[in-house]
Design an enzyme around this catalytic site. Structure first.
Site, PDB file in Angstrom:
ATOM      1  CB  CYS A  88     -60.219  -5.452  37.567  1.00  0.00           C
ATOM      2  SG  CYS A  88     -60.151  -3.603  37.751  1.00  0.00           S
ATOM      3  CG  HIS A 140     -61.172  -3.804  33.283  1.00  0.00           C
ATOM      4  ND1 HIS A 140     -61.729  -4.389  34.707  1.00  0.00           N
ATOM      5  CD2 HIS A 140     -61.053  -4.776  32.610  1.00  0.00           C
ATOM      6  CE1 HIS A 140     -62.074  -5.688  34.749  1.00  0.00           C
ATOM      7  NE2 HIS A 140     -61.252  -6.100  33.302  1.00  0.00           N
ATOM      8  CG  HIS A 152     -60.755  -9.568  32.848  1.00  0.00           C
ATOM      9  ND1 HIS A 152     -61.785  -8.964  33.027  1.00  0.00           N
ATOM     10  CD2 HIS A 152     -61.000 -10.627  31.950  1.00  0.00           C
ATOM     11  CE1 HIS A 152     -62.816  -9.114  31.990  1.00  0.00           C
ATOM     12  NE2 HIS A 152     -62.314 -10.196  31.367  1.00  0.00           N
TER      13      HIS A 152
END
Length: 197
Positions: A88, A140, A152
């Site tokens: 990510c 994240h 993502h």
């Protein structure tokens, strides 16, 4: 860099809104000392902001285009490029570097760059970074692309995907807890990257 990215960037970087450093100080918008005679005084007061707004929009559109070009790239822990794969924060770093922005490596570090924005959908702009997990230590990160969606590198899907902010929660899903803006608005009068909360 893939040809698409070079083409997109060739027109953007000439606007000189961004410098290749991690911290950009707020700068006043420049205005010509000798404007054309046909331009009214009121137009002179609004033209710089209109120009800045158009440039910021172009940058946002470009970063979203570059992000969309990565869809389907496989998820690889520690990955930072489309050939090897992305995690990510590696995806975010790749996108930022395409616009000559230097951001840190991890999601928690990236959650401290730019300007904090409230986590309200109506305030989001394409190109905003969305952080997930504990507010003080996000684990994240993704990039907002508009219309309630973000891109993502998903561990669950095993690749770079588009997701919906309003998707149904599932066990283990990290909550959306923050927004950071790297590309400034006309109302701020600057484009900046800075540590801060």
């Amino acid at each position: 860099m893939p040809p698409l990215n070079r083409l997109v960037l060739s027109g953007i970087l000439s606007c000189a809104l961004l410098a290749p450093t991690a911290r950009l100080a707020a700068q006043p918008l420049a205005r010509s000392d000798n404007p054309p005679d046909a331009v009214s005084a009121s137009a002179l007061n609004t033209a710089p902001l209109a120009g800045f707004s158009a440039s910021a929009t172009a940058l946002r559109d470009s970063i979203v285009s570059i992000a969309r070009a990565q869809l389907g790239t496989r998820y690889v822990f520690g990955g930072t490029n489309p050939d090897r794969g992305f995690d990510c924060s590696g995806l975010i770093r790749y996108l930022a570097r395409a616009l000559q922005l230097d951001v840190p490596r991890t999601a928690a570090q990236q959650a401290k760059v730019g300007r904090a924005v409230a986590t309200e959908r109506k305030l989001l702009r394409p190109g905003d970074l969305l952080t997930f997990g504990p507010p003080k230590q996000p684990s994240h990160i993704g990039i907002y692309i508009g219309e309630g969606k973000y891109i993502h590198a998903s561990t669950t899907a095993g690749k770079v995907i588009v997701a919906d902010l309003d998707r149904r929660r599932f066990p283990g899903m990290k909550p959306w807890t923050g927004v950071r803006r790297l590309i400034g608005d006309a109302d701020s009068g600057s484009v900046r990257l800075a540590d801060g909360g």
